[in-house]
Write a protein that holds these residues in place. Sequence first.
Motif, short mmCIF file in Angstrom:
data_model
loop_
_atom_site.label_atom_id
_atom_site.label_comp_id
_atom_site.label_asym_id
_atom_site.label_seq_id
_atom_site.Cartn_x
_atom_site.Cartn_y
_atom_site.Cartn_z
N ASP A 51 0.84 -1.19 0.00
CA ASP A 51 0.00 0.00 0.00
C ASP A 51 0.88 1.25 0.00
OD1 ASP A 51 -1.91 1.93 0.21
OD2 ASP A 51 -2.77 1.22 2.10
N GLY A 52 1.28 1.68 -1.19
CA GLY A 52 2.18 2.82 -1.30
C GLY A 52 1.61 4.10 -0.72
N LEU A 53 0.28 4.21 -0.67
CA LEU A 53 -0.34 5.41 -0.12
C LEU A 53 -0.12 5.53 1.38
CD1 LEU A 53 -3.71 5.42 -2.09
CD2 LEU A 53 -1.81 7.04 -2.36
N ASN A 54 0.15 4.41 2.04
CA ASN A 54 0.45 4.45 3.48
C ASN A 54 1.93 4.29 3.76
OD1 ASN A 54 -2.15 4.92 4.22
ND2 ASN A 54 -2.51 2.96 5.22
N VAL A 55 2.73 4.29 2.73
CA VAL A 55 4.18 4.15 2.87
C VAL A 55 4.86 5.49 2.59
CG1 VAL A 55 6.23 2.97 1.98
CG2 VAL A 55 4.12 1.69 2.35
N VAL A 56 4.64 6.02 1.41
CA VAL A 56 5.03 7.39 1.09
C VAL A 56 3.71 8.15 1.01
CG1 VAL A 56 6.22 8.91 -0.54
CG2 VAL A 56 7.07 6.59 -0.15
N VAL A 57 3.36 8.78 2.11
CA VAL A 57 1.99 9.25 2.35
C VAL A 57 1.77 10.64 1.75
CG1 VAL A 57 0.27 9.78 4.13
CG2 VAL A 57 1.91 7.88 4.47
N PRO A 58 0.77 10.79 0.89
CA PRO A 58 0.48 12.09 0.30
C PRO A 58 -0.36 12.96 1.24
CG PRO A 58 -1.01 10.48 -0.60
CD PRO A 58 -0.09 9.73 0.33
N ALA A 59 0.21 13.31 2.38
CA ALA A 59 -0.54 14.05 3.41
C ALA A 59 -0.98 15.42 2.91
CB ALA A 59 0.33 14.19 4.66
N GLY A 60 -0.29 15.97 1.93
CA GLY A 60 -0.66 17.27 1.39
C GLY A 60 -1.87 17.22 0.48
N ASP A 61 -2.33 16.03 0.14
CA ASP A 61 -3.53 15.85 -0.66
C ASP A 61 -4.68 15.63 0.32
OD1 ASP A 61 -5.64 14.88 -2.26
OD2 ASP A 61 -4.25 14.02 -3.71
N ALA A 62 -5.57 16.64 0.47
CA ALA A 62 -6.63 16.57 1.47
C ALA A 62 -7.52 15.36 1.30
CB ALA A 62 -7.47 17.85 1.42
N ALA A 63 -7.63 14.85 0.07
CA ALA A 63 -8.49 13.70 -0.18
C ALA A 63 -7.94 12.44 0.49
CB ALA A 63 -8.65 13.49 -1.68
N TYR A 64 -6.64 12.41 0.80
CA TYR A 64 -6.07 11.23 1.46
C TYR A 64 -6.77 10.99 2.80
CZ TYR A 64 -2.84 8.38 4.21
OH TYR A 64 -2.31 7.41 5.03
N TYR A 65 -6.90 12.02 3.61
CA TYR A 65 -7.54 11.87 4.91
C TYR A 65 -9.06 11.81 4.80
CZ TYR A 65 -3.00 12.46 7.04
OH TYR A 65 -1.68 12.29 7.40
N ASP A 66 -9.63 12.46 3.82
CA ASP A 66 -11.08 12.40 3.63
C ASP A 66 -11.54 11.00 3.25
OD1 ASP A 66 -11.31 15.06 4.21
OD2 ASP A 66 -11.39 15.72 2.12
N ARG A 67 -10.74 10.32 2.44
CA ARG A 67 -11.17 9.05 1.87
C ARG A 67 -10.60 7.83 2.61
NH1 ARG A 67 -13.52 10.04 -2.91
NH2 ARG A 67 -13.18 7.92 -3.70
N ARG A 68 -9.62 8.05 3.49
CA ARG A 68 -8.97 6.91 4.15
C ARG A 68 -9.08 7.02 5.67
NH1 ARG A 68 -3.92 3.81 2.15
NH2 ARG A 68 -5.00 2.78 0.45
N ARG A 69 -10.19 7.37 6.16
CA ARG A 69 -10.32 7.69 7.58
C ARG A 69 -9.96 6.53 8.50
NH1 ARG A 69 -15.39 11.95 7.97
NH2 ARG A 69 -14.82 13.11 6.08
N THR A 70 -10.22 5.30 8.10
CA THR A 70 -9.98 4.16 9.00
C THR A 70 -8.58 3.57 8.85
OG1 THR A 70 -10.92 2.60 7.39
CG2 THR A 70 -12.42 3.56 9.03
N VAL A 71 -7.84 3.93 7.81
CA VAL A 71 -6.51 3.33 7.62
C VAL A 71 -5.42 4.37 7.39
CG1 VAL A 71 -7.46 1.17 6.70
CG2 VAL A 71 -6.83 3.02 5.12
N SER A 72 -5.71 5.63 7.52
CA SER A 72 -4.71 6.66 7.22
C SER A 72 -3.64 6.71 8.32
CB SER A 72 -5.38 8.03 7.08
OG SER A 72 -6.03 8.39 8.28
N ILE A 73 -2.48 7.22 7.94
CA ILE A 73 -1.38 7.44 8.88
C ILE A 73 -1.46 8.88 9.36
CG2 ILE A 73 1.10 7.25 9.24
CD1 ILE A 73 -0.27 4.63 8.39
N ALA A 74 -1.54 9.07 10.66
CA ALA A 74 -1.71 10.41 11.21
C ALA A 74 -0.59 11.34 10.75
CB ALA A 74 -1.74 10.35 12.73
N GLU A 75 -0.96 12.53 10.38
CA GLU A 75 0.02 13.48 9.85
C GLU A 75 1.10 13.79 10.89
OE1 GLU A 75 0.10 17.59 7.21
OE2 GLU A 75 -1.78 16.91 8.13
N THR A 76 0.72 13.78 12.16
CA THR A 76 1.70 14.07 13.22
C THR A 76 2.71 12.95 13.40
OG1 THR A 76 0.11 13.19 14.83
CG2 THR A 76 0.14 15.59 14.49
N ASP A 77 2.42 11.76 12.87
CA ASP A 77 3.34 10.63 12.98
C ASP A 77 4.30 10.53 11.81
OD1 ASP A 77 2.18 9.83 15.36
OD2 ASP A 77 0.80 8.41 14.41
#
Length: 405
Positions: A51-77
């Motif tokens: 899952d490349g989206l959770n490995v090199v995380v596109p945190a600057g793309d707001a849709a990442y957190y909007d669409r991945r609420r249950t599996v996203s990597i917290a931006e503070t981490d």
Amino acid sequence: MARNESRRHFLKLAGLTAGLPLLGTHRVFAQGTTPSQGDVLVVVFQRGGMDGLNVVVPAGDAAYYDRRRTVSIAETDLLPLAGQARFGLHPALAPLQPLYAAGELALVHAAGGPTHSRSHFSCQDLLERAVFDGSGLASGWLNRHLGARGAASDFQGVGLGTAVARSLSGPAPVLGIHTFDGFALRTHSPRADALEATLQTLNASAGGSLAAVAQTAFSAMAELEHADPAQYAPANGAVYPETPFGRELQQIAQLIKAGVGLEVATVDLGGWDHHDDELNRLAPLLAEFAGAIAAFRADLGAAMNTVCLVSMSEFGRRVVPNASGGTDHGKGNCLFVLGGGVVGGQVVADWPGLGEPDLDDGDLAITTDYRAVLRELLRKRRGETALDQVFPGYGDPRELGLFRG
């Protein structure tokens, strides 16, 4: 059937693997060995669909957190990447952050191959053959690369693990190594002794590069009685994970240091198919991946200036998670590229976005063909000129600026 073709058929059926002692003496390898022409290429295949989206995380793309609420990597981490406002690293990749900062590690995102399949078997096969035109060409891209350059060493191509990767399969001779402390004819046949004797006879009676490879490997086997591979001590404080992947990367480092003429090596790391409980399952696997690669880099020291490691997976994951806290098979993914000749400290991405209109049937769209990375690597760092032969059907001359040369 010609004798050489018969030998290839026999070796394929028997499943030969070789191990060799690397304890400071090169006498087993003294004949038929020449220095590597260009970088030693190490290819890591992350089998299962990382899952490349959770490995090199596109945190600057707001849709990442909007669409991945249950599996996203917290931006503070997330681990920051210098010069990158959009991307951050999964925290388990901490051992790789200094390599990125030092300009040795580059990342390529929204990458993959031109296929609509979501089958593990099909996508691994396609990516390792690097053939998408339906021609059925059976050889792997690495084997075609070795074949185009001609045999430079009995140990030019080595597959680490329990099976030789499809990317190395083909007419150019390669070796499969499971462990250095065991070299045998791999077969479950009750006639194993007879098969080994037959292979020895074939080795003695037939010429050609395949015979030379097998004969040298059997000579190495004879030396194992007097060898203790456990004597090897990684340099520069490197500590490899006590896992098959860690041990196999260590063995590649040993081969490189031994000066046996290694040109290309492959190694696998499986377990990336996270259909459930992804957050808990992904972190330890990334820690193993990062720890092993960081140890490999430290162990090689200055030798890393002429080594390039590239890591890829067969596909990425769906943007929207499933109901089990996991993700299903998708398309676009990220690649890792590490080495002395790498223009690191950058994330190469023609980022398509994660909003609904931007997706490819619910997946991160592929905007960079992974063959662009491999093609530039082979041309600049391996001196490959027969690129049309290695990547038939792919003639895009554009390069990404990932490599010096």
